[in-house]
Enzyme design. Structure first.
Site, PDB file in Angstrom:
ATOM      1  N   THR A 263     -61.740  72.799 -66.911  1.00 23.09           N
ATOM      2  CA  THR A 263     -61.272  71.777 -66.402  1.00 23.09           C
ATOM      3  C   THR A 263     -61.460  71.331 -65.388  1.00 23.09           C
ATOM      4  OG1 THR A 263     -59.097  71.960 -68.081  1.00 23.09           O
ATOM      5  CG2 THR A 263     -58.947  71.504 -65.447  1.00 23.09           C
TER       6      THR A 263
ATOM      7  N   THR B 258     -59.443  77.408 -68.321  1.00 19.82           N
ATOM      8  CA  THR B 258     -58.685  78.246 -68.151  1.00 19.82           C
ATOM      9  C   THR B 258     -57.916  79.267 -69.239  1.00 19.82           C
ATOM     10  OG1 THR B 258     -56.773  75.945 -68.356  1.00 19.82           O
ATOM     11  CG2 THR B 258     -56.952  77.406 -66.120  1.00 19.82           C
TER      12      THR B 258
END
Length: 332
Positions: free
Chosen positions: A14, A97
């Site tokens: 991300t 993540t």
């Protein structure tokens, strides 16, 4: 004050992603635009104010696409980076993540370079409104350049918090404060005026460990068996049949499993498959009761199942003896 010199290895995720606009903070993955380390630094030129950063080519993918093979590659890449740039003060690795905590823990146990290694991610893409990507990246470079970060194993930096790789876990799907160390808390904070450290982890990491994976082409297969009400032993049997050399039990807190699953696990352990007993609770030690000890389970201590899997994979590269595996889990 001189800026630290930092090597940036980008793996994607991300933090390196671009969306369709400022409010695209959920569907950006379908766009497929993930920046390389060089492109990420160009997108966030402000990072140059806190560090001199060298981009190291690797790849740009979601962290769901990273696993044991890439972990081994990253260990070698850290070695190569320090050899090529002996004057760097630290290494920052950008990462999605989803699996960040697993990569970070593996690196914490296996990377032998002397400089700090900081793994960083973001909850919102770089193009998102109020993205945390830029600040996280800058703060990770600050921590990697701090001499006090040496000897702590790999560190994780998000949301202005410094966490030990062994202890941190993702606790929320989308909140900025998702990364937490449930049992002990963070090691310190990265504030506007200073990096404030408050504690040091005691478990062995980095150059202190017995794990040397630099000559390995692969790692032992270890799978996780999740407990739930009424579970039988089908998953245990399937994983063993698929070639698992070890298993991790994500048991009911404080570590137990259903009777049917327990019987299958005991049979698997008697046949030579080590099983580390963890829990699905998210925090706290497993209870190494007489029943668990006599059954032959490895005590995973307070490691969550995904971290226990990482350590069991590494443990199996050096031993298959129960007492030695228990020693390893007690030390690391």
């Amino acid at each position: 004050m001189s800026r630290p010199k930092i090597a940036l290895i980008g793996t994607g995720g991300t933090i390196s992603s671009m969306g369709r606009g400022p409010f695209d903070i959920a569907d950006y993955g379908t766009l497929g635009k993930v920046m390389s380390a060089t492109e990420l630094l160009a997108f966030w030129p402000q990072v140059a104010e806190v560090a001199e950063v060298i981009a190291i080519p690797y790849r740009a993918v979601p962290s769901t696409a990273l696993g044991p093979q890439e972990w081994l590659e990253l260990v070698r890449l850290c070695d190569e980076t320090v050899a090529k740039h002996p004057d760097i003060d630290g290494i920052v690795i950008t990462h999605g993540t989803a699996t960040l905590e697993e990569t970070a823990y593996f690196l914490s146990l296996t990377v032998k370079v002397e400089v700090p290694v900081v793994v960083v991610g973001a909850q919102r893409p770089s193009t998102g409104l109020s993205s945390d990507a830029g600040m996280n990246l800058a703060n990770a470079c600050r921590v990697a350049g701090d001499k006090r970060a040496r000897g702590l194993g790999a560190l994780v930096l998000l949301n202005d918090e410094i966490h030990a790789a062994r202890e941190v876990t993702k606790t929320s799907t989308s909140r900025m404060q998702t990364f937490r160390s449930p049992d002990f808390g963070c090691l310190g904070h990265v504030d506007a005026d200073a990096i404030a450290w408050y504690r040091r982890p005691l478990r062995k990491a980095g150059r202190e460990t017995e794990f040397d994976v630099r000559g390995l082409e692969s790692l032992p297969r270890v799978d996780i068996v999740y407990s739930y009400a009424g579970a039988d032993g089908a998953a245990v049997q399937a994983f063993v049949a698929a070639g698992a050399q070890g298993l991790v039990s994500a048991g009911f807190a404080p570590s137990f499993v259903s009777p049917a699953m327990g019987e299958t696990m005991i049979a698997a352990m008697k046949a030579g498959t080590p099983i580390a007993a963890s829990t699905r609770a998210g925090s706290g030690r497993m209870f190494y009761t007489t029943r668990m000890r006599e059954a032959g389970f490895v005590n995973a201590d307070n490691l969550n199942p995904q971290k226990a899997r990482v350590l069991l994979m590494l443990g199996l590269t050096v031993t298959r003896k129960l007492d030695e595996l228990n020693r390893i889990f007690a030390e690391y």
